[in-house]
Design an enzyme around this catalytic site. Sequence first.
Site, PDB file in Angstrom:
ATOM      1  N   GLY A  27     -18.787  19.266   7.589  1.00 52.89           N
ATOM      2  CA  GLY A  27     -19.631  20.082   6.715  1.00 52.89           C
ATOM      3  C   GLY A  27     -18.994  21.447   6.523  1.00 52.89           C
ATOM      4  N   GLU A 103     -16.382  17.836  16.714  1.00 50.87           N
ATOM      5  CA  GLU A 103     -16.642  18.734  15.588  1.00 50.87           C
ATOM      6  C   GLU A 103     -15.388  18.799  14.731  1.00 50.87           C
ATOM      7  OE1 GLU A 103     -18.108  22.565  16.697  1.00 50.87           O
ATOM      8  OE2 GLU A 103     -18.197  23.270  14.628  1.00 50.87           O
TER       9      GLU A 103
HETATM   10  N1  DCP Z   1     -11.182  26.982   9.426  1.00 48.07           N
HETATM   11  C1  DCP Z   1     -10.007  27.042   8.715  1.00 48.07           C
HETATM   12  N2  DCP Z   1      -9.245  25.930   8.601  1.00 48.07           N
HETATM   13  C2  DCP Z   1      -9.632  24.764   9.157  1.00 48.07           C
HETATM   14  C3  DCP Z   1     -10.833  24.673   9.863  1.00 48.07           C
HETATM   15  C4  DCP Z   1     -11.607  25.831   9.976  1.00 48.07           C
HETATM   16  O1  DCP Z   1      -9.654  28.091   8.195  1.00 48.07           O
HETATM   17  N3  DCP Z   1      -8.850  23.705   9.022  1.00 48.07           N
HETATM   18  C5  DCP Z   1     -11.963  28.224   9.628  1.00 48.07           C
HETATM   19  C6  DCP Z   1     -13.204  28.346   8.810  1.00 48.07           C
HETATM   20  C7  DCP Z   1     -14.115  29.153   9.690  1.00 48.07           C
HETATM   21  C8  DCP Z   1     -13.705  28.780  11.105  1.00 48.07           C
HETATM   22  O2  DCP Z   1     -12.376  28.266  10.974  1.00 48.07           O
HETATM   23  O3  DCP Z   1     -13.871  30.538   9.503  1.00 48.07           O
HETATM   24  C9  DCP Z   1     -14.596  27.724  11.729  1.00 48.07           C
HETATM   25  O4  DCP Z   1     -15.023  26.871  10.686  1.00 48.07           O
HETATM   26  P1  DCP Z   1     -15.816  25.527  10.874  1.00 48.07           P
HETATM   27  O5  DCP Z   1     -16.561  25.215   9.642  1.00 48.07           O
HETATM   28  O6  DCP Z   1     -14.878  24.478  11.312  1.00 48.07           O
HETATM   29  O7  DCP Z   1     -16.787  25.852  12.093  1.00 48.07           O
HETATM   30  P2  DCP Z   1     -18.152  26.661  12.102  1.00 48.07           P
HETATM   31  O8  DCP Z   1     -18.213  27.372  13.410  1.00 48.07           O
HETATM   32  O9  DCP Z   1     -18.308  27.476  10.880  1.00 48.07           O
HETATM   33  O10 DCP Z   1     -19.150  25.474  12.055  1.00 48.07           O
HETATM   34  P3  DCP Z   1     -20.730  25.452  12.147  1.00 48.07           P
HETATM   35  O11 DCP Z   1     -21.261  26.815  11.841  1.00 48.07           O
HETATM   36  O12 DCP Z   1     -21.103  24.406  11.147  1.00 48.07           O
HETATM   37  O13 DCP Z   1     -21.015  25.061  13.549  1.00 48.07           O
END
Ligand code: DCP
Length: 230
Positions: A27, A103
């Site tokens: 997501g 995740e």
């Molecule tokens: N990110 C990135 N490149 C990727 C994966 C993630 O640049 N291949 C970055 C985007 C966010 C941070 O890493 O700034 C973490 O993103 P995620 O969506 O993977 O994790 P979240 O912590 O935002 O998820 P959630 O809030 O849904 O738990």
Amino acid sequence: AVLFTGIMSALPKKNGHHQKFTICVEGNIASGKTSFLEYFKDTHDVEVIEEPVNKWRNVQGGNILAKMYEDPTRWSLTLQTYVQLTMLQNHVKSQEKPIKLMERSIYSAKYCFVENLHNSGKMPDLEFAVLSEWFDWILDFHKCPLDLIVYLQTTPEIVYDRIKKRQRKEEQTIPIEYLQTLHNLHEDWLIHQRKFPVPCKVLTLDANYELDYMHKVFEENRKKIMCDSG
Ligand code: DCP
């Protein structure tokens, strides 16, 4: 979270043995993936593998997530190379319990984030080519199998507000357009299924609600998530 103990008996068997499953939650940024993991982490038979975002924020003392947001043209390849490595490490990590819950995956890193950086001109063609060759080679040799993707579907506006509220300092400059593009890439991949291969079944949950209500949604879908992953 309510404990659910009847999973093993409900899981399909292969040659009389219970199979092992890997479920991955995907997501947009701030769609609630960590809350999903948190909710299911005490479930019997489930082991949770968290996203290595803290590793990306501290590589031998350097924060390459922050650098990528500050100067994407310079640092995207560095971050995405490291993301690819740390996701691979999670995919190949041996699994003790029947269900591994992770995740994100090596797939969303490539099909959503790397794709976006390349399409927007922040990652030059040659860097994209090198990363793509690594990606293809990794999948040839390690497979990175998944049994179910739970897609937490949100609107870009909702996740934009959540990002502002949660105040992760690296992310405060993210414009809504970036989230819109990432949203479209997730949708193309997992809903329309027209752009990239989808490695397994997908269960889509509307994740635009507050946490309390999301817990209800998670509970209502518990059986589907845990038992349909085969
Ligand atoms: N990110 C990135 N490149 C990727 C994966 C993630 O640049 N291949 C970055 C985007 C966010 C941070 O890493 O700034 C973490 O993103 P995620 O969506 O993977 O994790 P979240 O912590 O935002 O998820 P959630 O809030 O849904 O738990």
